[in-house]
Design an enzyme around this catalytic site. Structure first.
Site, mmCIF file in Angstrom:
data_model
loop_
_atom_site.group_PDB
_atom_site.id
_atom_site.type_symbol
_atom_site.label_atom_id
_atom_site.label_comp_id
_atom_site.label_asym_id
_atom_site.label_seq_id
_atom_site.Cartn_x
_atom_site.Cartn_y
_atom_site.Cartn_z
ATOM 1 N N ASP A 72 27.319 20.003 -33.027
ATOM 2 C CA ASP A 72 28.773 19.984 -32.997
ATOM 3 C C ASP A 72 29.235 19.491 -34.373
ATOM 4 O O ASP A 72 28.450 18.895 -35.121
ATOM 5 C CB ASP A 72 29.248 19.037 -31.893
ATOM 6 C CG ASP A 72 30.743 18.824 -31.916
ATOM 7 O OD1 ASP A 72 31.479 19.809 -31.930
ATOM 8 O OD2 ASP A 72 31.157 17.643 -31.941
ATOM 9 N N CYS B 39 3.618 1.628 2.534
ATOM 10 C CA CYS B 39 4.882 0.941 2.229
ATOM 11 C C CYS B 39 5.842 1.890 1.502
ATOM 12 O O CYS B 39 7.035 1.933 1.798
ATOM 13 C CB CYS B 39 4.622 -0.297 1.375
ATOM 14 S SG CYS B 39 3.635 -1.582 2.175
ATOM 15 N N CYS C 189 0.843 -1.192 0.000
ATOM 16 C CA CYS C 189 0.000 0.000 0.000
ATOM 17 C C CYS C 189 0.876 1.239 0.000
ATOM 18 O O CYS C 189 2.106 1.148 0.009
ATOM 19 C CB CYS C 189 -0.942 0.005 1.203
ATOM 20 S SG CYS C 189 -0.067 -0.011 2.785
#
Length: 798
Positions: free
Chosen positions: A505, A99, A96
């Site tokens: 580049d 947790c 749940c």
């Protein structure tokens, strides 16, 4: 049976029976709590000592039983296998929301852990840490101490867990389908008997039978929605499951009351159909996500667990089987046909073909021979080869891609976050509207109040809105990967679609990044093939990039040079077939050719000359050539309305030359890494959305600074780790694919969101006015969800 056995209590941690006089206990919230075993006692005490006792107030279920056989010393084995700063674990036993709260709080309190984030949907825990302070075994032990099983991400183990979830969902879908069909068998005769031909007793029998057949659909098939809604409400959140659960429970309660009283409307057919169609749309969604993740899981499973390492190479030919993770640079391994290369390396012996589909997306195998570079994860498909390892398995190309995959999908893009926020507010507005509709109809026609309220709850469930974005992005990510691009960050497609500028580049991105032979000019009647063979023979064994370019152009060696002498900065000389040759710059070769340089020095290329005692033989013009697909890619970007910019560390003349050939209007040379970043920042301040494409270590800063960034697959690992997307192939075609996919994805997302909005705008008033009954509302809602999933699935077609 003894009294001690009968005198039992529930374990405070796991809820299982424990003796009232149990020797195991823990102090939680100042009270002594009974435990069933030392494992649960240790877990509960660890939770309490860490100041996290609120977990027991927030949980909706008991934790799993811990047991007392944990061998924490064995966990140290994980430390050698997991040494990254950013590591992903798989967690089992999550029950749940409490947790999630407990796990994140506990780990964030560990020394050396800077961030812990648990994704409850994937059950993956991402931990950023200092490996020297917070070891993997410490994290696993801390989780085990509070009752959870954890292990470093294991795609195969987690895949089996997901497969079990799929089967469970299918069983729920099957039960709902069977209930729906059986309930329909009893509902249809009631609907058809409108002329009074069915007596009251038979009608009641039909309703009781439908009630019994609906119980499995509500109690079993709809359990995920009921549980999800309860968890949302416990957290004070109005999630997507809330209106679904309320619709199911409201319709069920009204139907049961009507059956017991013997009069009133029943909705068992609507309930079972609603559950079946909603589970069907969720199953489609799950299948779409599993398909999208399959290729990524393939990367994680591609690395071989072991390797055949030569004991003494090149002397002995005996091999030993060792873990692939134990390989170090310099080791020599045997790669049999059909197996993957365990780590990056260079072929020492053997000619073969390799399959790079998993790494680069290439559909064709590539023929390679001695001296060729091999990435870890490439599959040898022809014959056995001997490979010298150049990097450890954890630093290989495949390992890098696996780390990138583990980072992928951890966050949500802006569109998905927007949909979640809208969905949450939509649910709240929907609940208010339902109350208003019910109250309004109660004042006008009380008999229609409950059906109208149920219809509003069912028809306007925001599932289509919540599925519109994630399903499209999952399908698009799969499509991208199959076309050679790995999206590491979730915003790649969304941002690329909005990009106004694309900055490139030059070296290694628009160009190959290494010299290639552009042309060979021969003199004195020499043939091109013979000139290349002579030059390649002289360059045998040289590691110079120019030498490699000449050898690549010459092909398999046919001549052998003797008495070879390297003259640093000038060239190389040697004897071939009894004649002396020189290869190098013009002045060096002129010393043996004894003649004026033929044709003069060419411009814009690196000229390598070949001569012998009888005169000049050839000139090799080498350049860092432009990638053949670069022109098409740049033209496609410009056609899409993007402004293309070239930033290069080379001199301005070289940058302008490449820009002119590619049709790039904006080009700057002599750009240091900080200069490139300054240019990008300047564009962003002017309102531009910048996409950056680079490959080198010096591009890492600007890749991080751009709005969305792409790193070349053959470039530096640092650049790839700072990029949002990695182009896995050798060229720029995956960037072109990303641009197409971005446009298609945004189009599909807009279609999905538009449909979800249009559907709700039309359906909600119809349901509120009583024009739609709960049965039609369920069909409309499920059809809407299925439509957005199927529309998103179209993106998988490359």
């Amino acid at each position: 049976m003894s009294a001690a056995v009968l005198d039992t209590a529930a374990c405070w941690h796991c809820g299982q029976p424990a003796r009232a006089a149990s020797p195991w206990s823990a102090v939680v919230d100042g009270a002594n709590r009974t435990m069933c075993c030392p494992g649960c006692a240790a877990a509960a005490q660890a939770i309490a000592d860490a100041g996290l006792a609120d977990y027991y107030d927030n949980r909706t279920e008991f934790a799993a039983r811990i047991g007392d056989d944990a061998d924490l010393a064995a966990l140290r084995a994980y430390d050698d296998a997991v040494d990254a700063d950013d590591v992903v674990f798989t967690i089992e036993g999550i029950r749940c929301a409490a947790c999630v709260w407990l796990i994140e709080r506990r780990l964030n309190a560990l020394p050396g852990v800077t961030h812990a984030l648990l994704n409850v949907a994937t059950e993956r825990l991402r931990v950023r840490r200092d490996p020297a302070v917070a070891k993997a075994s410490d994290i696993i032990a801390a989780l085990r101490a509070i009752g959870y099983t954890a292990y470093p991400l294991d795609a195969e183990r987690q895949g089996a867990h997901l497969e079990r979830e799929r089967k469970t969902l299918f069983r729920r879908l099957f039960v709902a389908g069977m209930s729906m069909m059986q309930v329909m068998m009893y509902a249809v005769p009631v609907y058809l008997a409108t002329d009074g031909t069915m007596d009251a007793d038979m009608r009641a029998l039909m309703h009781w039978a439908a009630l019994l057949l609906t119980v499995p659909a509500v109690a079993y098939s709809s359990w995920p929605f009921l549980r999800g809604a309860w968890m949302d409400l416990r957290r004070g959140v109005a999630g997507m499951d809330v209106p679904v659960a309320l619709g199911i429970l409201a319709a069920s309660a009204a139907s049961v009351v009507a059956v017991v009283r013997g009069h009133g409307d029943v909705y068992f057919d609507s309930i079972t159909m609603f559950v079946f169609l909603l589970l069907g749309s969720r199953y489609l969604e799950l299948d779409a996500r599993r398909r999208a993740a399959r290729a990524l899981e393939g990367l994680q499973r591609a690395a071989p667990a072991t390797a055949q390492r030569f004991v003494d190479f090149p002397g002995a030919r005996a091999t030993e089987t060792v873990p692939a993770g134990a390989l170090v640079p310099g080791d020599v391994v045997l790669v049999p046909p059909g197996q993957a290369v365990p780590a990056d390396g260079v072929i020492v012996e053997g000619d073969t073909e390799v399959d790079l589909a998993l790494l680069t997306g290439e559909s064709r195998t590539r023929a390679l021979g001695p001296g060729a570079q091999l990435p870890g994860g490439a599959v040898n498909v022809a014959q056995a080869i001997v490979v010298r390892v150049t990097s450890s398995a954890r630093d290989s190309t495949l390992a890098l891609l696996v780390r990138l995959v583990e980072r992928a999908g951890q966050d949500k893009p802006a569109l998905a976050l927007w949909a979640d926020r809208v969905g949450a507010w939509f649910v709240l507005a929907l609940l208010v509207l339902t109350v208003v509709v019910c109250a309004g109809w109660y004042l006008v026609d009380p008999a229609r109040a409950w059906p109208a309220a149920i219809a509003v709850l069912v028809v306007s469930c925001p599932c289509a809105l919540s599925l519109a974005t994630p399903t499209a992005l999952a399908a698009a990510t799969d499509r991208l990967l199959r076309r050679g691009a790995l999206a590491v960050k979730p915003h790649v497609l969304e941002t690329l679609g909005r990009a106004t500028h694309v900055v490139f580049d030059k070296t290694g991105t628009l160009t190959y990044g290494h010299p290639v032979l552009r042309q060979t000019v021969t003199f004195g009647g020499a043939s091109r093939r013979m000139a290349l063979q002579l030059a390649a023979a002289l360059e045998t064994g040289s590691a110079h990039p120019l030498a490699q370019a000449i050898r690549d152009a010459a092909g398999p060696a046919a001549l052998v040079a003797n008495m070879v002498n390297q003259v640093v900065g000038k060239g190389i000389e040697g004897e071939i077939g009894g004649r002396r040759y020189r290869l190098g710059n013009a002045a060096f070769v002129a010393g043996i050719a004894c003649g004026q340089i033929p044709g003069g020095q060419p411009g814009g290329v690196t000229a390598v000359w070949l001569g012998t005692t009888s005169g000049w033989v050839a000139r090799f013009d080498l350049v860092d050539d432009i990638r053949p697909e670069a022109r098409d890619v740049v033209a496609g970007l410009r056609a899409a309305g993007k402004t293309v910019v070239l930033l290069s560390g080379d001199d301005d003349e070289a940058a302008q030359d490449v820009a002119m050939q590619l049709g790039i209007a904006h080009a700057l040379g002599n750009q240091l890494p900080e200069d490139k970043l300054t240019v990008v920042r300047g564009l962003q301040r002017e309102g531009a959305v910048v996409a950056m494409v680079g490959d080198g270590i010096n591009d890492a800063a600007v890749l991080s600074g751009a709005d969305v960034s792409f790193a070349m697959g053959q470039g530096a690992q640092l650049a790839q780790l700072h990029a949002d997307c990695v182009l896995l192939g050798e060229g720029l075609r995956p960037l072109e694919a990303a641009l197409d996919t971005a446009a298609a994805t945004l189009r599909v997302i807009r279609q999905n969101l538009g449909w979800a909005m249009l559907y709700n705008v039309a359906a909600i008033p119809a349901a509120a006015s009583g024009l739609l009954n709960p049965w039609l509302s369920g069909v409309g809602m499920a059809a809407s969800s299925a439509l957005v999933v199927l529309n998103a699935a179209r993106l998988r077609r490359a």
